[in-house]
Enzyme design. Sequence first.
Site, mmCIF file in Angstrom:
data_model
loop_
_atom_site.group_PDB
_atom_site.id
_atom_site.type_symbol
_atom_site.label_atom_id
_atom_site.label_comp_id
_atom_site.label_asym_id
_atom_site.label_seq_id
_atom_site.Cartn_x
_atom_site.Cartn_y
_atom_site.Cartn_z
ATOM 1 N N GLY A 138 -59.863 24.945 72.774
ATOM 2 C CA GLY A 138 -60.696 24.259 73.760
ATOM 3 C C GLY A 138 -61.829 25.146 74.223
ATOM 4 O O GLY A 138 -61.783 26.372 74.056
ATOM 5 N N CYS A 198 -55.707 29.463 69.800
ATOM 6 C CA CYS A 198 -56.930 29.911 70.475
ATOM 7 C C CYS A 198 -56.794 29.730 71.990
ATOM 8 O O CYS A 198 -56.033 30.433 72.636
ATOM 9 C CB CYS A 198 -58.142 29.175 69.902
ATOM 10 N N TYR A 199 -57.504 28.760 72.596
ATOM 11 C CA TYR A 199 -57.331 28.496 74.022
ATOM 12 C C TYR A 199 -55.865 28.205 74.325
ATOM 13 O O TYR A 199 -55.338 28.604 75.369
ATOM 14 C CB TYR A 199 -58.211 27.312 74.444
ATOM 15 N N HIS A 228 -57.993 29.872 64.289
ATOM 16 C CA HIS A 228 -57.802 28.450 63.982
ATOM 17 C C HIS A 228 -57.253 28.288 62.570
ATOM 18 O O HIS A 228 -58.010 28.287 61.600
ATOM 19 C CB HIS A 228 -59.129 27.692 64.119
ATOM 20 N N GLU A 274 -56.198 25.644 61.228
ATOM 21 C CA GLU A 274 -56.436 24.307 60.689
ATOM 22 C C GLU A 274 -57.724 24.177 59.895
ATOM 23 O O GLU A 274 -57.908 23.219 59.142
ATOM 24 C CB GLU A 274 -56.436 23.259 61.814
ATOM 25 N N ASP A 301 -60.825 0.280 54.302
ATOM 26 C CA ASP A 301 -60.009 -0.028 55.480
ATOM 27 C C ASP A 301 -59.649 -1.510 55.559
ATOM 28 O O ASP A 301 -58.474 -1.876 55.698
ATOM 29 C CB ASP A 301 -60.724 0.405 56.758
ATOM 30 N N LYS A 308 -57.783 8.402 57.234
ATOM 31 C CA LYS A 308 -58.410 7.778 56.068
ATOM 32 C C LYS A 308 -57.664 8.101 54.772
ATOM 33 O O LYS A 308 -57.455 7.212 53.932
ATOM 34 C CB LYS A 308 -59.859 8.269 55.952
#
Length: 527
Positions: free
Chosen positions: A63, A90-91, A184, A186, A241, A383
């Site tokens: 964040g 992180c945060y 991070h 990710e 979709d 997706k």
Amino acid sequence: MTIEPIAQSHERLLIIDFGSQVTQLIARRLREQNVYCEIHPYQNVDAAFLAEFDPKAVIFSGGPDSVMREGSPRPPRAVYDLGVPIMGICYGQQVMMQDLGGTVEAGEHATAEFGRAYVTKTTAQSDFVDGWFSAEDGREQVWMSHGDHVSKIADGFEVLGTSPGAPFAITADVNRRFYAVQFHPEVHHTPNGAQLYKNFLSIAGFRGDWTMAGYRDQAVAAIREQVGDAKVICGLSGGVDSSVAAALIHEAIGDQLTCVFVDHGLLRMGEAEEVVTMFRDHMNLSVIHAQEQDLFLGALEGISDPEVKRKTIGKLFIDVFQKYADGIEGAAFLAQGTLYPDVIESVSFSGGPSVTIKSHHNVGGLPEKMGLKLVEPLRELFKDEVRALGRELGLPAHFIGRHPFPGPGLAIRCPGEITREKLEILRKADAVYIDQIRKHGLYDEIWQAFVAILPVRTVGVMGDGRTYDYACALRAVTSVDGMTADYYPFSHDFLGETATRIINEVKGINRVTYDITSKPPGTIEWE
């Protein structure tokens, strides 16, 4: 009323969001491990929510705030008493340390880190970093983005990894199964980040019970329960979709579903025939092919402003869809291809606890206007999961893997005034371009590719004669989610071959350019 969350029957991981720009990436990394997770803003998570959600593990996101600021975002204290593994990023690491008795200090030039960094292994051992550090030199590349830093870890924690700006880059309280990283894992720039998530999930005991085969069966049952014997209408655009949503709902309720495919005259070559043939003839869906080309093109005549184009098309689409939907007796539900990112984006990070779903579809506003209830069978999926579900449902691979196509269609790939002549030229040029991409085996490497016909004519020479025809621009980008994009690095041989084919095969174009603008600063589409 929407479908009751299918996730209730799965093991669940809770991601508490503190405002990171990449929180969605955390969820995607976990879903790739067949683990169901949900993202919820910190202000929506309290003790009652935790008890109802009953997570098997929790992750604190990053964040932009500082934990030293009074009133900065915090998780509820009850989260630490759940007895489940927690991972802070992180945060999220800084919050965990400060909440549990550690110390966080303001960033200084020597300790702030932004960008690529390297974490070095310590002598401490933990399953959390098993197989993560490089075997050669005991260090691993990561992506840092922090100003503040942890200067004292909380009691019970030990250090598993350090970096030049983060002496406590990886910490763990093994007994309580609390883990925290300053970087991070990710993002793409932490190449081995998926291993940390895999280790964390293993520590938490997740079985990996989230699969599209299982989701299909549960979704079919949920749709049948929600709809009963009522009828459902679905706006079928031909995109992934709406196509997957239609196929799933049809499997659940058969001929109670009617699809309306609005052909506004702004589709690619052969697109309307392909969509209608597949769903009507091969999948036995009831499809109304609303051929309204004259209505749309007539309304767009003389319009060059891109926003006016979009609004004109959007309003007409709603009017046309409602006209055909009104003729479907007993329709009580409207099907939408709402995806989980749409749901996440609609949650106000700084606002109250209410969740409002954004209108990410061509029939926005119709549910209230027509008194219809919503069926949203894809609202828990990303997706890539929708594509996997489409394969599970038997949709053709070339259909599932199609590049995104905008609702306004070719109107926003035709800057300036739209004419039937320009649209026909554009369709032919686009067909040649996509054929070239497929012929060279590049289609699946590219997020989106198309031709834009430019509102200028240029002088050329063909044979012994002078030409004065349109110029066009080729566009191709790579992307993960469409939020940012880089232009695709075609070879000059490919571009030369493609330009030659377009000029030779498409009457009306005598000059071809390639757009090498990334997003940002540009957008993917031209208008």
